[in-house]
Design a protein around this motif. Structure first.
Motif, PDB file in Angstrom:
ATOM      1  N   HIS A   1     -21.257  64.339  25.662  1.00 56.31           N
ATOM      2  CA  HIS A   1     -22.388  63.647  26.266  1.00 56.31           C
ATOM      3  C   HIS A   1     -21.998  63.160  27.661  1.00 56.31           C
ATOM      4  O   HIS A   1     -20.874  62.683  27.871  1.00 56.31           O
ATOM      5  N   ASN A   2     -22.917  63.287  28.606  1.00 59.95           N
ATOM      6  CA  ASN A   2     -22.663  62.860  29.977  1.00 59.95           C
ATOM      7  C   ASN A   2     -22.971  61.380  30.143  1.00 59.95           C
ATOM      8  O   ASN A   2     -23.908  60.849  29.540  1.00 59.95           O
ATOM      9  N   GLU A   3     -22.188  60.727  31.009  1.00 61.94           N
ATOM     10  CA  GLU A   3     -22.450  59.354  31.409  1.00 61.94           C
ATOM     11  C   GLU A   3     -22.757  59.354  32.906  1.00 61.94           C
ATOM     12  O   GLU A   3     -22.032  59.963  33.692  1.00 61.94           O
ATOM     13  N   TYR A   4     -23.818  58.654  33.296  1.00 63.01           N
ATOM     14  CA  TYR A   4     -24.295  58.672  34.669  1.00 63.01           C
ATOM     15  C   TYR A   4     -24.159  57.289  35.298  1.00 63.01           C
ATOM     16  O   TYR A   4     -24.198  56.256  34.604  1.00 63.01           O
ATOM     17  N   ASP A   5     -24.015  57.276  36.623  1.00 61.91           N
ATOM     18  CA  ASP A   5     -24.030  56.013  37.350  1.00 61.91           C
ATOM     19  C   ASP A   5     -25.435  55.719  37.832  1.00 61.91           C
ATOM     20  O   ASP A   5     -26.402  56.415  37.481  1.00 61.91           O
ATOM     21  N   GLU A   6     -25.580  54.679  38.672  1.00 58.95           N
ATOM     22  CA  GLU A   6     -26.913  54.278  39.127  1.00 58.95           C
ATOM     23  C   GLU A   6     -27.572  55.317  40.031  1.00 58.95           C
ATOM     24  O   GLU A   6     -28.787  55.331  40.192  1.00 58.95           O
ATOM     25  N   ARG A   7     -26.788  56.232  40.614  1.00 58.61           N
ATOM     26  CA  ARG A   7     -27.354  57.292  41.465  1.00 58.61           C
ATOM     27  C   ARG A   7     -27.654  58.569  40.693  1.00 58.61           C
ATOM     28  O   ARG A   7     -28.088  59.555  41.277  1.00 58.61           O
ATOM     29  N   GLY A   8     -27.407  58.575  39.390  1.00 58.58           N
ATOM     30  CA  GLY A   8     -27.659  59.759  38.588  1.00 58.58           C
ATOM     31  C   GLY A   8     -26.542  60.776  38.622  1.00 58.58           C
ATOM     32  O   GLY A   8     -26.734  61.912  38.188  1.00 58.58           O
ATOM     33  N   THR A   9     -25.360  60.401  39.108  1.00 59.28           N
ATOM     34  CA  THR A   9     -24.215  61.301  39.176  1.00 59.28           C
ATOM     35  C   THR A   9     -23.387  61.186  37.901  1.00 59.28           C
ATOM     36  O   THR A   9     -23.167  60.082  37.390  1.00 59.28           O
ATOM     37  N   ILE A  10     -22.932  62.310  37.403  1.00 56.95           N
ATOM     38  CA  ILE A  10     -22.089  62.312  36.205  1.00 56.95           C
ATOM     39  C   ILE A  10     -20.718  61.747  36.555  1.00 56.95           C
ATOM     40  O   ILE A  10     -20.030  62.259  37.439  1.00 56.95           O
TER      41      ILE A  10
ATOM     42  N   ALA B   1     -18.532  60.575  33.814  1.00 54.34           N
ATOM     43  CA  ALA B   1     -17.631  60.765  32.673  1.00 54.34           C
ATOM     44  C   ALA B   1     -18.351  61.541  31.586  1.00 54.34           C
ATOM     45  O   ALA B   1     -19.582  61.672  31.599  1.00 54.34           O
ATOM     46  N   ARG B   2     -17.572  62.043  30.671  1.00 53.45           N
ATOM     47  CA  ARG B   2     -18.106  62.744  29.502  1.00 53.45           C
ATOM     48  C   ARG B   2     -17.378  62.211  28.267  1.00 53.45           C
ATOM     49  O   ARG B   2     -16.176  61.949  28.324  1.00 53.45           O
ATOM     50  N   ARG B   3     -18.105  62.064  27.178  1.00 52.75           N
ATOM     51  CA  ARG B   3     -17.523  61.539  25.949  1.00 52.75           C
ATOM     52  C   ARG B   3     -18.076  62.294  24.751  1.00 52.75           C
ATOM     53  O   ARG B   3     -19.118  62.954  24.830  1.00 52.75           O
ATOM     54  N   ARG B   4     -17.388  62.182  23.665  1.00 53.78           N
ATOM     55  CA  ARG B   4     -17.835  62.831  22.439  1.00 53.78           C
ATOM     56  C   ARG B   4     -19.038  62.079  21.861  1.00 53.78           C
ATOM     57  O   ARG B   4     -19.146  60.865  22.010  1.00 53.78           O
ATOM     58  N   PRO B   5     -19.934  62.795  21.196  1.00 51.16           N
ATOM     59  CA  PRO B   5     -21.083  62.117  20.580  1.00 51.16           C
ATOM     60  C   PRO B   5     -20.621  61.225  19.437  1.00 51.16           C
ATOM     61  O   PRO B   5     -19.540  61.430  18.867  1.00 51.16           O
TER      62      PRO B   5
ATOM     63  N   LEU C   1     -27.144  51.801  -2.311  1.00 49.06           N
ATOM     64  CA  LEU C   1     -27.621  51.781  -0.927  1.00 49.06           C
ATOM     65  C   LEU C   1     -26.590  52.476  -0.050  1.00 49.06           C
ATOM     66  O   LEU C   1     -25.403  52.132  -0.088  1.00 49.06           O
ATOM     67  N   VAL C   2     -27.040  53.467   0.744  1.00 49.69           N
ATOM     68  CA  VAL C   2     -26.156  54.211   1.644  1.00 49.69           C
ATOM     69  C   VAL C   2     -26.663  54.025   3.072  1.00 49.69           C
ATOM     70  O   VAL C   2     -27.813  54.357   3.384  1.00 49.69           O
ATOM     71  N   VAL C   3     -25.816  53.499   3.946  1.00 51.36           N
ATOM     72  CA  VAL C   3     -26.142  53.272   5.355  1.00 51.36           C
ATOM     73  C   VAL C   3     -25.258  54.185   6.193  1.00 51.36           C
ATOM     74  O   VAL C   3     -24.024  54.157   6.075  1.00 51.36           O
ATOM     75  N   SER C   4     -25.874  55.008   7.044  1.00 49.05           N
ATOM     76  CA  SER C   4     -25.134  55.913   7.936  1.00 49.05           C
ATOM     77  C   SER C   4     -25.016  55.244   9.298  1.00 49.05           C
ATOM     78  O   SER C   4     -25.972  55.209  10.077  1.00 49.05           O
ATOM     79  N   VAL C   5     -23.861  54.717   9.583  1.00 46.39           N
ATOM     80  CA  VAL C   5     -23.661  53.929  10.797  1.00 46.39           C
ATOM     81  C   VAL C   5     -22.931  54.760  11.844  1.00 46.39           C
ATOM     82  O   VAL C   5     -21.947  55.441  11.542  1.00 46.39           O
ATOM     83  N   PRO C   6     -23.393  54.758  13.109  1.00 45.46           N
ATOM     84  CA  PRO C   6     -22.712  55.526  14.169  1.00 45.46           C
ATOM     85  C   PRO C   6     -21.479  54.787  14.672  1.00 45.46           C
ATOM     86  O   PRO C   6     -21.468  53.571  14.804  1.00 45.46           O
ATOM     87  N   VAL C   7     -20.443  55.569  14.943  1.00 43.23           N
ATOM     88  CA  VAL C   7     -19.190  55.045  15.483  1.00 43.23           C
ATOM     89  C   VAL C   7     -18.890  55.800  16.772  1.00 43.23           C
ATOM     90  O   VAL C   7     -18.845  57.033  16.777  1.00 43.23           O
ATOM     91  N   THR C   8     -18.689  55.058  17.862  1.00 44.22           N
ATOM     92  CA  THR C   8     -18.474  55.682  19.180  1.00 44.22           C
ATOM     93  C   THR C   8     -17.030  55.570  19.643  1.00 44.22           C
ATOM     94  O   THR C   8     -16.766  55.794  20.830  1.00 44.22           O
ATOM     95  N   ALA C   9     -16.120  55.227  18.766  1.00 45.01           N
ATOM     96  CA  ALA C   9     -14.713  55.120  19.150  1.00 45.01           C
ATOM     97  C   ALA C   9     -14.141  56.520  19.338  1.00 45.01           C
ATOM     98  O   ALA C   9     -13.604  57.129  18.416  1.00 45.01           O
ATOM     99  N   ALA C  10     -14.289  57.066  20.555  1.00 44.34           N
ATOM    100  CA  ALA C  10     -13.836  58.421  20.866  1.00 44.34           C
ATOM    101  C   ALA C  10     -13.330  58.453  22.313  1.00 44.34           C
ATOM    102  O   ALA C  10     -13.714  57.606  23.130  1.00 44.34           O
ATOM    103  N   PRO C  11     -12.459  59.409  22.663  1.00 38.10           N
ATOM    104  CA  PRO C  11     -11.951  59.483  24.036  1.00 38.10           C
ATOM    105  C   PRO C  11     -13.071  59.734  25.041  1.00 38.10           C
ATOM    106  O   PRO C  11     -14.073  60.381  24.742  1.00 38.10           O
ATOM    107  N   THR C  12     -12.882  59.193  26.248  1.00 36.87           N
ATOM    108  CA  THR C  12     -13.799  59.408  27.363  1.00 36.87           C
ATOM    109  C   THR C  12     -13.063  60.182  28.440  1.00 36.87           C
ATOM    110  O   THR C  12     -11.942  59.815  28.823  1.00 36.87           O
ATOM    111  N   TYR C  13     -13.669  61.252  28.938  1.00 38.44           N
ATOM    112  CA  TYR C  13     -13.047  62.110  29.930  1.00 38.44           C
ATOM    113  C   TYR C  13     -13.735  61.907  31.275  1.00 38.44           C
ATOM    114  O   TYR C  13     -14.932  62.211  31.410  1.00 38.44           O
ATOM    115  N   PRO C  14     -13.021  61.374  32.275  1.00 39.53           N
ATOM    116  CA  PRO C  14     -13.666  61.177  33.593  1.00 39.53           C
ATOM    117  C   PRO C  14     -14.019  62.504  34.233  1.00 39.53           C
ATOM    118  O   PRO C  14     -13.285  63.497  34.114  1.00 39.53           O
ATOM    119  N   ALA C  15     -15.169  62.529  34.910  1.00 35.06           N
ATOM    120  CA  ALA C  15     -15.631  63.737  35.595  1.00 35.06           C
ATOM    121  C   ALA C  15     -15.105  63.764  37.016  1.00 35.06           C
ATOM    122  O   ALA C  15     -14.891  62.721  37.634  1.00 35.06           O
TER     123      ALA C  15
END
Length: 255
Positions: free
Chosen positions: A62-71, A73-77, A161-175
Protein backbone atom coordinates in the motif's frame (compact mmCIF):
# COMPACT_ATOMS: atom_id res chain seq x y z
CA UNK A 1 -4.88 -4.33 20.09
CA UNK A 2 -6.55 -7.20 21.99
CA UNK A 3 -7.23 -5.06 25.03
CA UNK A 4 -8.88 -2.45 22.79
CA UNK A 5 -11.28 -5.11 21.47
CA UNK A 6 -12.02 -6.08 25.08
CA UNK A 7 -12.89 -2.48 25.92
CA UNK A 8 -15.24 -2.16 22.93
CA UNK A 9 -17.07 -5.40 23.77
CA UNK A 10 -17.41 -4.46 27.44
CA UNK A 11 -18.80 -1.03 26.60
CA UNK A 12 -21.19 -2.44 23.98
CA UNK A 13 -22.62 -5.11 26.33
CA UNK A 14 -23.00 -2.71 29.24
CA UNK A 15 -24.78 -0.12 27.10
CA UNK A 16 -27.10 -2.31 25.01
CA UNK A 17 -27.62 -5.49 27.05
CA UNK A 18 -27.18 -4.75 30.72
CA UNK A 19 -28.42 -1.14 30.47
CA UNK A 20 -26.82 -0.10 33.72
CA UNK A 21 -27.69 -3.32 35.58
CA UNK A 22 -25.53 -4.62 38.40
CA UNK A 23 -23.95 -7.37 36.30
CA UNK A 24 -20.20 -7.51 35.86
CA UNK A 25 -18.42 -8.17 32.53
CA UNK A 26 -15.23 -10.18 33.01
CA UNK A 27 -12.69 -11.97 30.80
CA UNK A 28 -11.60 -14.80 33.14
CA UNK A 29 -11.05 -18.43 32.23
CA UNK A 30 -14.21 -20.30 33.40
CA UNK A 31 -12.37 -23.12 35.17
CA UNK A 32 -13.92 -25.28 37.87
CA UNK A 33 -12.09 -23.34 40.60
CA UNK A 34 -13.22 -19.99 39.19
CA UNK A 35 -16.85 -21.13 38.87
CA UNK A 36 -16.86 -22.19 42.52
CA UNK A 37 -16.03 -18.63 43.57
CA UNK A 38 -18.74 -16.89 41.52
CA UNK A 39 -21.24 -15.32 43.91
CA UNK A 40 -22.80 -12.55 41.76
CA UNK A 41 -24.40 -12.33 38.30
CA UNK A 42 -21.85 -11.74 35.55
CA UNK A 43 -21.11 -12.14 31.85
CA UNK A 44 -17.83 -13.83 31.01
CA UNK A 45 -16.05 -13.29 27.66
CA UNK A 46 -13.17 -15.77 27.68
CA UNK A 47 -10.61 -15.33 24.86
CA UNK A 48 -9.68 -18.93 24.09
CA UNK A 49 -8.17 -18.79 20.58
CA UNK A 50 -6.14 -16.42 18.36
CA UNK A 51 -5.35 -17.27 14.73
CA UNK A 52 -4.93 -15.43 11.42
CA UNK A 53 -7.91 -15.03 9.11
CA UNK A 54 -6.32 -16.29 5.88
CA UNK A 55 -9.34 -15.34 3.77
CA UNK A 56 -8.60 -11.66 4.37
CA UNK A 57 -4.88 -11.68 3.64
CA UNK A 58 -3.86 -9.32 0.82
CA UNK A 59 -0.81 -9.28 -1.42
CA UNK A 60 1.28 -6.37 -2.62
CA UNK A 61 2.05 -3.05 -0.94
CA UNK A 62 0.00 0.00 0.00
CA UNK A 63 1.25 3.49 -0.86
CA UNK A 64 1.58 6.29 1.68
CA UNK A 65 1.25 9.86 0.40
CA UNK A 66 2.28 13.25 1.73
CA UNK A 67 0.24 16.46 1.61
CA UNK A 68 1.26 17.04 -2.04
CA UNK A 69 0.08 13.60 -3.14
CA UNK A 70 3.61 12.22 -3.61
CA UNK A 71 4.37 8.64 -2.64
CA UNK A 72 6.75 8.72 0.32
CA UNK A 73 6.62 5.09 1.50
CA UNK A 74 5.09 1.70 0.88
CA UNK A 75 3.92 -0.79 3.50
CA UNK A 76 2.30 -4.17 3.65
CA UNK A 77 -1.49 -4.30 3.96
CA UNK A 78 -2.93 -5.09 7.41
CA UNK A 79 -3.34 -8.72 8.38
CA UNK A 80 -6.51 -9.82 10.15
CA UNK A 81 -6.48 -12.08 13.20
CA UNK A 82 -9.53 -13.86 14.55
CA UNK A 83 -10.11 -13.45 18.27
CA UNK A 84 -12.49 -16.17 19.50
CA UNK A 85 -14.45 -15.45 22.68
CA UNK A 86 -16.48 -17.97 24.67
CA UNK A 87 -19.43 -15.98 26.11
CA UNK A 88 -21.23 -17.42 29.12
CA UNK A 89 -23.78 -16.05 31.59
CA UNK A 90 -23.48 -16.78 35.31
CA UNK A 91 -26.45 -16.43 37.67
CA UNK A 92 -28.08 -18.53 40.39
CA UNK A 93 -30.90 -19.75 38.14
CA UNK A 94 -30.56 -21.37 34.68
CA UNK A 95 -33.64 -19.44 33.49
CA UNK A 96 -31.91 -16.13 34.19
CA UNK A 97 -28.78 -17.31 32.35
CA UNK A 98 -30.86 -18.24 29.30
CA UNK A 99 -32.59 -14.85 29.35
CA UNK A 100 -29.24 -13.10 29.53
CA UNK A 101 -27.80 -15.19 26.71
CA UNK A 102 -30.84 -14.35 24.59
CA UNK A 103 -30.25 -10.62 25.12
CA UNK A 104 -26.56 -11.00 24.27
CA UNK A 105 -27.37 -12.88 21.06
CA UNK A 106 -29.95 -10.29 19.96
CA UNK A 107 -27.49 -7.46 20.58
CA UNK A 108 -24.53 -8.99 18.74
CA UNK A 109 -26.64 -10.11 15.76
CA UNK A 110 -27.38 -6.45 14.99
CA UNK A 111 -23.77 -5.85 14.02
CA UNK A 112 -21.61 -7.37 11.33
CA UNK A 113 -18.62 -5.41 12.65
CA UNK A 114 -17.69 -3.55 15.80
CA UNK A 115 -19.49 -0.16 15.82
CA UNK A 116 -17.06 2.42 14.36
CA UNK A 117 -18.11 5.07 16.89
CA UNK A 118 -16.93 2.82 19.73
CA UNK A 119 -13.46 2.09 18.31
CA UNK A 120 -10.58 3.69 20.18
CA UNK A 121 -6.79 3.76 20.03
CA UNK A 122 -5.08 1.97 17.15
CA UNK A 123 -8.36 0.42 15.97
CA UNK A 124 -9.74 3.90 15.28
CA UNK A 125 -6.46 5.11 13.69
CA UNK A 126 -6.36 2.26 11.17
CA UNK A 127 -9.74 3.26 9.77
CA UNK A 128 -10.57 -0.31 8.72
CA UNK A 129 -13.69 -2.28 9.52
CA UNK A 130 -13.46 -4.83 12.34
CA UNK A 131 -15.79 -7.70 11.28
CA UNK A 132 -17.32 -10.06 13.79
CA UNK A 133 -19.59 -13.10 13.77
CA UNK A 134 -21.67 -14.74 16.47
CA UNK A 135 -22.78 -18.33 17.09
CA UNK A 136 -21.30 -19.87 13.94
CA UNK A 137 -20.42 -23.61 13.86
CA UNK A 138 -16.90 -24.24 15.20
CA UNK A 139 -14.08 -25.30 12.85
CA UNK A 140 -13.65 -28.99 12.12
CA UNK A 141 -10.42 -29.14 14.10
CA UNK A 142 -12.00 -27.81 17.29
CA UNK A 143 -15.23 -28.26 19.27
CA UNK A 144 -16.60 -26.40 22.27
CA UNK A 145 -16.62 -29.62 24.26
CA UNK A 146 -12.84 -29.76 23.85
CA UNK A 147 -12.56 -26.21 25.15
CA UNK A 148 -14.54 -27.04 28.27
CA UNK A 149 -12.52 -30.22 28.75
CA UNK A 150 -9.28 -28.23 28.56
CA UNK A 151 -10.63 -25.79 31.15
CA UNK A 152 -11.58 -28.61 33.49
CA UNK A 153 -15.09 -27.26 33.94
CA UNK A 154 -18.57 -28.54 33.28
CA UNK A 155 -20.20 -27.99 29.89
CA UNK A 156 -22.35 -24.85 29.95
CA UNK A 157 -24.53 -22.99 27.36
CA UNK A 158 -22.35 -20.47 25.57
CA UNK A 159 -22.05 -18.20 22.52
CA UNK A 160 -19.01 -18.20 20.26
CA UNK A 161 -17.98 -14.68 19.21
CA UNK A 162 -15.24 -14.23 16.57
CA UNK A 163 -13.76 -10.76 15.93
CA UNK A 164 -11.39 -10.27 12.97
CA UNK A 165 -9.11 -7.45 14.03
CA UNK A 166 -6.60 -5.79 11.64
CA UNK A 167 -2.95 -5.61 12.66
CA UNK A 168 -0.63 -3.14 10.90
CA UNK A 169 2.63 -4.09 12.59
CA UNK A 170 4.60 -4.58 9.35
CA UNK A 171 7.79 -3.12 7.80
CA UNK A 172 7.57 0.21 5.97
CA UNK A 173 9.71 0.75 2.88
CA UNK A 174 10.61 4.38 2.05
CA UNK A 175 10.06 5.39 -1.57
CA UNK A 176 12.75 7.03 -3.67
CA UNK A 177 12.50 10.63 -4.87
CA UNK A 178 10.24 11.27 -7.88
CA UNK A 179 11.90 11.18 -11.31
CA UNK A 180 12.21 14.62 -12.92
CA UNK A 181 11.96 14.98 -16.71
CA UNK A 182 15.25 16.42 -17.97
CA UNK A 183 14.99 15.29 -21.59
CA UNK A 184 14.92 11.53 -21.27
CA UNK A 185 16.38 9.48 -24.15
CA UNK A 186 15.46 5.89 -24.90
CA UNK A 187 18.27 3.50 -25.84
CA UNK A 188 18.26 -0.25 -26.37
CA UNK A 189 21.06 -2.42 -25.11
CA UNK A 190 23.67 -3.33 -27.75
CA UNK A 191 22.42 -0.77 -30.31
CA UNK A 192 24.47 2.46 -30.51
CA UNK A 193 22.60 5.74 -30.53
CA UNK A 194 22.23 7.40 -33.96
CA UNK A 195 23.91 10.81 -34.25
CA UNK A 196 21.55 13.75 -34.31
CA UNK A 197 20.42 14.62 -37.82
CA UNK A 198 21.12 11.19 -39.36
CA UNK A 199 18.07 9.53 -40.88
CA UNK A 200 17.09 5.88 -40.78
CA UNK A 201 19.01 3.92 -43.48
CA UNK A 202 16.81 2.56 -46.26
CA UNK A 203 16.95 -1.06 -47.47
CA UNK A 204 18.87 -1.60 -50.69
CA UNK A 205 21.84 0.60 -49.93
CA UNK A 206 25.30 -0.73 -50.31
CA UNK A 207 26.33 -3.04 -47.53
CA UNK A 208 22.80 -3.55 -46.19
CA UNK A 209 21.08 -6.90 -46.86
CA UNK A 210 17.55 -6.98 -48.21
CA UNK A 211 15.06 -9.15 -46.36
CA UNK A 212 14.34 -12.33 -48.37
CA UNK A 213 17.41 -12.16 -50.66
CA UNK A 214 20.01 -14.91 -50.86
CA UNK A 215 23.74 -14.34 -50.76
CA UNK A 216 25.15 -14.03 -54.26
CA UNK A 217 21.81 -13.31 -55.94
CA UNK A 218 21.55 -9.87 -57.50
CA UNK A 219 19.02 -7.52 -55.96
CA UNK A 220 16.68 -5.92 -58.45
CA UNK A 221 14.26 -3.10 -58.12
CA UNK A 222 10.72 -4.52 -58.05
CA UNK A 223 9.51 -1.66 -60.26
CA UNK A 224 9.90 -2.62 -63.96
CA UNK A 225 12.02 -0.29 -66.10
CA UNK A 226 12.19 -0.46 -69.84
CA UNK A 227 15.56 -1.01 -71.53
CA UNK A 228 16.66 0.20 -74.93
CA UNK A 229 15.66 -2.96 -76.78
CA UNK A 230 12.16 -3.05 -75.31
CA UNK A 231 12.87 -5.72 -72.70
CA UNK A 232 12.01 -4.73 -69.18
CA UNK A 233 14.15 -5.45 -66.12
CA UNK A 234 11.36 -7.67 -64.82
CA UNK A 235 11.71 -9.84 -67.90
CA UNK A 236 15.45 -10.02 -67.36
CA UNK A 237 14.90 -11.07 -63.76
CA UNK A 238 12.54 -13.80 -64.90
CA UNK A 239 15.12 -14.98 -67.46
CA UNK A 240 17.70 -15.07 -64.74
CA UNK A 241 15.56 -17.27 -62.54
CA UNK A 242 14.75 -19.60 -65.43
CA UNK A 243 18.45 -19.93 -66.15
CA UNK A 244 19.09 -20.78 -62.56
CA UNK A 245 16.41 -23.47 -62.64
CA UNK A 246 16.96 -25.22 -66.01
CA UNK A 247 20.64 -24.46 -66.56
CA UNK A 248 20.22 -23.30 -70.19
CA UNK A 249 19.48 -19.61 -70.68
CA UNK A 250 16.90 -18.79 -73.33
CA UNK A 251 17.92 -16.67 -76.26
CA UNK A 252 17.01 -13.06 -75.92
CA UNK A 253 15.46 -11.60 -79.03
CA UNK A 254 14.62 -8.05 -79.68
CA UNK A 255 10.94 -7.36 -79.55
Amino acid sequence: MIHEVDDVLRALIRAEVLEGGQIAVVFDAPTREWAAKVNAPMVNLYLYDIREDMRRRERGLHNEYDERGTIVARRRPPRFFKLSYLITAWTKRPEDEHRLLSSLLACLLRYEALPPDRLTGSLADIGASVPMSIALPPPEDRSFADVWSALGGELKPSLDLVVSVPVTAAPTYPAGPPVEDEGLQTRFGGVPARPEGETQPQPGRKGLPVYGSRPGRPVRDPAPQSSGNGTTDRGRAMSFRITETHGTPPEETDA
